[in-house]
Enzyme design. Structure first.
Site, short mmCIF file in Angstrom:
data_model
loop_
_atom_site.label_atom_id
_atom_site.label_comp_id
_atom_site.label_asym_id
_atom_site.label_seq_id
_atom_site.Cartn_x
_atom_site.Cartn_y
_atom_site.Cartn_z
N TYR A 18 8.48 -17.09 28.38
CA TYR A 18 8.82 -16.90 30.00
C TYR A 18 8.35 -15.51 30.22
CZ TYR A 18 11.76 -15.31 33.69
OH TYR A 18 12.21 -15.02 34.95
N GLU A 40 18.47 -17.29 39.68
CA GLU A 40 18.93 -15.84 39.50
C GLU A 40 20.39 -15.84 39.93
OE1 GLU A 40 17.76 -13.60 37.99
OE2 GLU A 40 15.64 -14.10 37.80
N TRP A 48 20.17 -13.72 31.52
CA TRP A 48 19.04 -14.84 32.10
C TRP A 48 18.63 -15.74 30.95
CZ3 TRP A 48 17.24 -17.14 35.70
CH2 TRP A 48 15.86 -17.78 35.45
#
Length: 189
Positions: A18, A40, A48
């Site tokens: 990522y 988000e 995250w």
């Protein structure tokens, strides 16, 4: 010498991928931007990493972030999703994705392109920062403040300034890879 990455990256292969392949890369596809904004928002109060590990579940549960399908979801769908272990089971956050899909579609119906709307806040170009240390990276900026206000005005939820700045980082509106990160050597496409 081992390549250096931003401080927040763990040794998890999915997280490394990522960071190296997605985070900070300029994304202009409206539906992908919609997905990232929703994800988000799911991160609020969490890491995250938690959301990244559930991203496949979110895609499965929310029609691969097809706003037209999501906008038609009902409270029965929300009740069902509250039992779904592959996503964060928070009623407000689940409802926010549905509300955001409706707001996204309203923008389209009003003739607004979501990508152009988002990217106008940086004049369509990635802002490249030159941070040396994690402590220098802000949680929000004047631009994320303005983006947050504009999104809220259009009916979006879970789009506070800090969430908007994380969104801006993720989609490459800003490049916040630390100066010694290996991704600083890669072009921001």
């Amino acid at each position: 010498m081992t390549p250096r990455r931003c401080h927040w990256v763990t040794s998890d292969e999915e997280y490394i991928a990522y960071h190296d392949q997605e985070w900070g890369k300029a994304e202009k596809n409206s539906q992908k931007l919609f997905e990232m904004l929703c994800l988000e928002g799911q991160q609020a109060g969490l890491s995250w990493y938690t959301i990244l590990k559930k991203r496949v579940g979110y895609r499965d549960c929310f029609y691969h972030f097809n706003p037209t399908k999501i906008a038609k979801m009902t409270q029965q769908d929300v009740d069902r999703l509250m039992q779904e272990p592959r996503i964060v089971r928070n009623r407000l956050k689940i409802n926010a994705i549905i509300t955001n899909a409706q707001a996204y579609l309203a923008m389209i119906q009003a003739g607004e392109d979501f990508s152009q709307f988002v990217w106008q806040f940086v004049d369509g170009k990635t802002q490249i920062n030159h941070w040396q240390h994690q402590s220098e990276i802000p949680a929000h900026t004047n631009i994320s403040d303005h983006l947050s206000v504009a999104l809220k005005k259009r009916g979006f939820k879970f789009v506070g300034s800090t969430i908007c700045y994380a969104f801006m980082q993720a989609i490459g509106m800003v490049n916040d890879h630390l100066s010694d990160c290996i991704c600083r050597q890669k072009k921001n496409e």
